[in-house]
Design a protein around this motif. Structure first.
Motif, PDB file in Angstrom:
ATOM      1  N   ALA A 518      20.757  50.974 -65.194  1.00 42.38           N
ATOM      2  CA  ALA A 518      21.564  51.304 -64.151  1.00 42.38           C
ATOM      3  C   ALA A 518      21.166  50.423 -62.930  1.00 42.38           C
ATOM      4  CB  ALA A 518      21.516  52.764 -63.661  1.00 42.38           C
TER       5      ALA A 518
ATOM      6  N   GLU B 158      24.740  42.727 -62.550  1.00 43.02           N
ATOM      7  CA  GLU B 158      25.951  43.401 -62.173  1.00 43.02           C
ATOM      8  C   GLU B 158      26.540  41.934 -61.506  1.00 43.02           C
ATOM      9  OE1 GLU B 158      25.291  47.928 -61.277  1.00 43.02           O
ATOM     10  OE2 GLU B 158      25.406  46.455 -59.229  1.00 43.02           O
ATOM     11  N   TYR B 197      26.961  48.583 -67.483  1.00 40.50           N
ATOM     12  CA  TYR B 197      26.966  47.834 -66.366  1.00 40.50           C
ATOM     13  C   TYR B 197      28.348  47.866 -65.800  1.00 40.50           C
ATOM     14  CZ  TYR B 197      22.305  46.467 -66.001  1.00 40.50           C
ATOM     15  OH  TYR B 197      20.871  46.414 -65.838  1.00 40.50           O
ATOM     16  N   HIS B 200      29.126  50.560 -63.675  1.00 41.87           N
ATOM     17  CA  HIS B 200      28.440  50.486 -62.496  1.00 41.87           C
ATOM     18  C   HIS B 200      29.292  49.823 -61.590  1.00 41.87           C
ATOM     19  CE1 HIS B 200      25.134  53.291 -63.175  1.00 41.87           C
ATOM     20  NE2 HIS B 200      25.040  52.684 -64.347  1.00 41.87           N
ATOM     21  N   LYS B 203      32.448  50.914 -60.123  1.00 39.02           N
ATOM     22  CA  LYS B 203      32.283  52.089 -59.211  1.00 39.02           C
ATOM     23  C   LYS B 203      32.095  51.157 -57.909  1.00 39.02           C
ATOM     24  CE  LYS B 203      30.718  55.758 -61.676  1.00 39.02           C
ATOM     25  NZ  LYS B 203      29.513  56.381 -62.471  1.00 39.02           N
TER      26      LYS B 203
END
Lengths: 518, 232
Positions: A518, B158, B197, B200, B203
C-alpha cells in the motif's frame, strides 16, 4: 514360543506340519528310545555302560533336531531313566553311586533342552521364510490373475477364486458405486450373499476404513470377516470372507488377507482412474467440439448483426439532422442493441449448459467490479436511482471478473425492469466467513411467492414482465455463479421489492500483502 | 481533420468491408480493403496505411498470425475488430501487439473514438511534459499530479502506474504490460500487486461520485485511462 508357533499356520493346507506338537512325535520318541535301548543292551557287553550312555546322548541330539521340545524332553527322560535303571551298576534300581554317572544323567537333560531350543529357533526361521514365500507367491498370483486381467469383472472373479482356494473360505465383494457409496448388492463374482446384519458390518468397515466382523476387534460377533479395500486415495469397497465353522484365522492369515484387500482395492482404483482418464479425454474432445460449434454459431449470428448495425450507424450520419429520420434510426439502433443482448444471452446460456464455461480466476477489486457492472447496465438503469453500499474494507478477491460483472449487470437490468422508474436500486457488497456476498435490491412489486423457486430456471418469465426480456438473464446469473461454486437466492423485501443475493466462496489476498504494497 | 489518413480494413466479409468504408469515409479517412491475411500484409507493406482494422477470423490464416508477422517489421497501429469476445482472445491479441480490440457488433462512434486514440502518436514524457484528462493533470517533469487543481501525493509506484496509463491514454494497457512496465519482467504473474495499487490509485485520483471513471477496467485483461471527449 509355543504360542507363537501355534499362530503360525498360513493356510489350511499347511496346518499339520507347523501347528501344535502332533502326538505322533511322542510315539516316535518312545519308539526310537526303545530301538536304542535294544541296541544298547546288545552292545553293553562289548563297550561297557558308559559308552552306552553316549549312544543315548546321540539319540537325544538326533531326535532333538527333529522333534518339538516336549517329545525331546521325553526322549531325554526315558533315556536317562532307562540308562540309570538298566545299565548303571546296582542294576534294576535307580540308585546312583558314582558322581560322574549323575553328571552324565544331568547331561541328557541339558543337551535335550539346548537342542530343543536351537531346533525351535531354526524352525521358526524356516516357518517365517516359508510364510514370506507363500505370501509373495499368493500376492504375485493375485496380481497375475486379477490385476492383469483384460477386464475388471474377470479380474475380480479370479481374485475371489484365489482368495477362496488359498484361505479355504467363501468370499464376496461389495464395490464402491459411482456416487462413492457402498453398493447395496454384492458383486456377481462373489459366492455368497450378505444378509442385512452382515451388510451393516461391511458398511461399518467401509466407512471406518477398518476391518470388522469375525476375528477382528470390531463387531466380532458377525459370521464373516469384512475388510475394507483400502487403495491409495479411497476405500474402493469391502472384501467379505466367510470361514467354514471351526476355522481360526491366525495373525499371518489375517495379514495376508488384509494385503489381498489392499491389492484388490488398488486394482479397482487403477481401473477407476483409467476410466476417469478415458472419460476426461472424451469430455475434452466434446468440449472442444462444443467450443468450436459455439464459436461458429456466434460468428454467424454476429457478423450480419454487425453489418446491420454498422449500416444504420452510417445511415444515421448520412441522414443528418432530419429529426423524424433520426428518431427512426435511433429506434432501430436500440432494437439492434436489444437483439445483440439476446444473442449474447443465448450464447452464454448454451455455454453454461454445454459445460464449456470455466471461470478464469484472477484477483479483483470488488469496488471496480460493481462500477464496471453498473457501466455495462448503463442504459438499462438510467431511469433509476442506483446506490452502492459496499463495506469499507472489502478484500481483494479471486474471481472471474467478467462473469461476475455480467451477472451483476443482469441483476441490475432485472431489478430495473421489475420496478418503476425513479425508484431506488441498491447494490450491496460485503465479505463474511470467506464469502463474498453481493446483493441487488429493488423497490418493485416483488416476486410472487410461488415463483420464488423458479425464477432462476431457463426461460422463466414473471407475469407482466417488461417486454423484451428472454427469461435468460437470471438463469445466466445462476449458471455463472454456480460455475464459481457459489449460490444465488431470491427473496421478497418488506414492505415491497425483491432482493437477489449472490454468495461466493472466494480466496482473498492476505491483508498483510495489501499493507505491504500500500 | 485536414490531412487525410489511410485506414486498411482486413476482413473476409464483404458487407462489413463496404460499411466500414462508408463509416471511415464519413470521417474523412481514405479506406483500403483486403479480404485475406496475405493480401492484407502486402497491402500494409506497399501502401503503408496509417491504421489497420484487422478481423481475427480470416480464411487463409488467423488474424493473430497476421498481427504477429506484421509486428516483426511494422509499428502501424492495429485495431482488432472481431466477433470473438472471450478475454483469452483479447489478451492474446493485445499482448501480441494489437493496440485495441473492438468486438462485433460495434457502434460506429465507439469504433471511431478508439481509432483516434490509437493513431495518436505515443508521446514520450520528455517531449510532452504536460498531460491533462478531465479533472486530472500530470506534470511529467516535476512529477506533480493534480486533481481538480489540488495536488495529490502519490507513491513512486502509483506514479509509475499512472504515468504508464497516461502516456497511452485512451488505449488499453494489458495487465501484463502494466506489470512489466512498472514492476519489471519478473512480476508479470503477480496481478495482485496491480489490483492493490489500482485500488489505491483510484482512491486518490478519481472523484468519488463521478460515474464516468477515469481509469476504466477492461474486465479480465487491462485498464484504460479515459480521456474525456473535450480533448478532441
Amino acid at each position: 514360543m509355543q504360542s507363537e508357533m501355534t499362530g503360525g499356520s498360513i493356510t489350511a493346507r499347511h496346518k499339520s506340519s507347523v501347528g501344535a506338537t502332533p502326538p505322533i512325535e511322542y510315539v516316535a520318541a518312545v519308539y526310537f528310545t526303545a530301538l536304542v535301548t535294544g541296541a544298547a543292551l546288545a552292545l553293553e557287553a562289548l563297550v561297557g555302560y558308559v559308552a552306552v550312555a553316549l549312544l543315548y546322548l546321540l539319540l537325544v541330539v538326533a531326535l532333538g533336531m527333529k522333534l518339538h521340545r516336549g517329545p525331546a524332553l521325553l526322549v531325554a527322560a526315558c533315556s536317562g531313566l532307562i540308562w540309570d535303571f538298566f545299565f548303571i551298576p546296582t542294576r534294576f534300581s535307580l540308585h546312583i553311586v558314582k558322581i560322574d554317572d549323575l553328571m552324565m544323567l544331568a547331561m541328557f537333560f541339558v543337551v535335550a533342552m539346548a537342542m530343543g531350543h536351537l531346533t525351535s529357533r531354526l524352525r521358526l526361521k524356516e516357518l517365517a521364510e516359508r510364510r514370506r514365500e507363500q505370501r509373495t507367491a499368493a500376492l504375485y498370483e493375485l496380481v497375475q490373475q486379477a490385476g492383469l486381467a483384460s477386464d475388471l469383472d474377470s479380474g475380480l472373479r479370479a481374485a475371489i477364486q484365489l482368495t477362496e482356494t488359498l484361505f479355504g473360505v467363501r468370499a464376496t465383494l461389495l464395490l464402491r458405486g459411482p456416487d462413492h457409496t457402498l453398493a447395496a448388492e454384492t458383486h456377481s463374482a462373489g459366492s455368497f450373499p450378505l444378509d442385512e446384519k452382515e451388510y451393516k458390518v461391511a458398511a461399518w468397515a467401509f466407512h471406518h476404513r477398518m476391518p470388522a466382523g469375525k476375528f477382528t476387534d470390531n463387531r466380532p460377533e458377525a459370521a464373516a470377516t469384512h475388510l475394507p479395500l483400502q487403495a491409495r486415495s479411497a476405500v474402493m469397497g469391502v472384501l467379505s470372507v466367510h470361514p467354514p465353522p471351526g476355522t481360526i484365522f491366525g495373525l499371518a492369515e489375517r495379514e495376508l488377507l488384509e494385503a489381498f484387500a489392499v491389492l484388490i482395492g488398488t486394482i479397482l482404483e487403477k481401473d477407476h482412474l483409467l476410466q476417469g482418464l478415458r472419460q476426461a479425454e472424451i469430455l475434452q474432445v466434446s468440449e472442444r467440439l462444443q467450443g468450436v460449434l459455439l464459436q461458429s454459431v456466434s460468428h454467424e449470428l454476429k457478423t450480419p448483426l454487425s453489418a446491420v448495425q454498422a449500416g444504420f450507424d452510417a445511415l444515421g450520419k448520412e441522414i443528418g439532422g432530419a429529426e423524424r429520420s433520426q428518431t427512426v434510426v435511433r429506434a432501430i439502433q436500440q432494437g439492434l442493441r436489444r437483439l445483440h443482448r439476446v444473442i449474447n444471452n443465448l450464447l452464454d446460456m448454451s455455454r453454461i449448459e454445454s459445460g464449456v464455461m470455466k471461470p478464469r480466476l484472477d484477483w479483483c477489486d470488488v469496488g471496480e467490479l460493481i462500477r464496471t457492472a453498473l457501466r455495462l447496465a448503463a442504459d438499462g438503469v438510467r431511469e433509476h436511482v442506483v446506490t452502492i453500499e459496499a463495506d469499507k474494507n472489502l478484500p481483494i478477491v479471486k474471481i472471474d471478473q467478467a462473469l461476475l460483472e455480467q451477472s451483476l449487470c443482469n441483476l441490475l437490468l432485472n431489478a430495473a425492469s421489475n420496478s418503476q422508474s425513479g425508484t431506488k436500486i441498491s447494490i450491496r457488497a460485503r465479505f463474511a466467513d470467506h464469502r463474498l456476498i453481493l446483493s441487488v435490491l429493488d423497490e418493485g412489486k416483488g416476486i410472487p411467492e410461488m415463483d420464488l423457486p423458479r425464477i432462476f430456471h431457463t426461460f422463466y418469465r414473471g407475469d407482466g414482465a417488461a417486454p423484451g426480456g428472454t427469461g435468460l438473464g437470471l438463469a445466466i446469473v445462476d449458471g455463472f455463479v454456480r460455475a464459481h461454486g457459489g449460490t444465488v437466492t431470491a427473496a421478497n423485501r418488506q414492505p415491497r421489492g425483491a432482493e437477489i443475493v449472490i454468495t461466493l466462496p472466494v480466496e482473498t489476498l492476505a491483508p498483510d500483502m495489501v499493507e505491504k504494497f500500500a | 481533420m485536414s490531412e487525410s489518413l489511410t485506414a486498411l480494413v482486413i476482413d473476409d466479409d464483404e458487407q462489413i468491408r463496404k460499411l466500414l468504408r462508408v463509416i471511415l469515409e464519413q470521417e474523412h479517412y481514405r479506406a483500403l480493403e483486403s479480404d485475406c491475411g496475405w493480401h492484407g500484409l502486402s497491402e500494409i507493406a506497399l501502401r503503408r496505411p496509417d491504421v489497420v482494422l484487422l478481423d481475427l477470423g480470416l480464411p487463409d490464416m488467423d488474424g493473430l498470425i497476421v498481427l504477429k508477422r506484421l509486428r516483426q517489421w511494422s509499428h502501424v497501429p492495429v485495431l482488432i475488430l472481431s466477433v470473438r469476445d472471450g478475454s483469452e482472445d483479447k489478451v492474446g491479441a493485445l499482448d501480441a501487439g494489437a493496440d485495441d480490440y473492438v468486438t462485433k457488433p460495434f457502434e460506429a462512434t465507439e469504433l471511431l473514438a478508439r481509432l483516434r486514440a490509437i493513431q495518436r502518436r505515443t508521446p514520450s514524457a520528455t517531449e510532452n511534459a504536460h498531460f491533462e484528462a478531465g479533472h486530472l493533470t500530470i506534470d511529467f517533469s516535476s512529477h506533480i499530479v493534480k486533481v481538480q487543481g489540488r495536488e495529490v501525493k502519490l507513491t513512486a509506484t502509483e506514479y509509475a502506474l499512472l504515468k504508464t496509463l497516461a502516456l497511452q491514454a485512451g488505449k488499453i494497457v494489458t495487465h501484463k504490460q502494466l506489470l512489466q512496465e512498472v514492476w519489471g519482467p519478473n512480476a508479470v504473474e503477480h496481478s495482485q500487486y496491480l489490483r492493490v495499487y489500482m485500488m489505491h490509485l483510484r482512491k486518490k485520483i478519481e472523484l468519488p461520485d463521478d460515474p464516468e471513471r477515469l481509469l476504466r477496467t477492461e474486465s479480465g485483461f487491462g485498464y484504460r485511462l479515459i480521456v474525456p471527449p473535450s480533448r478532441y
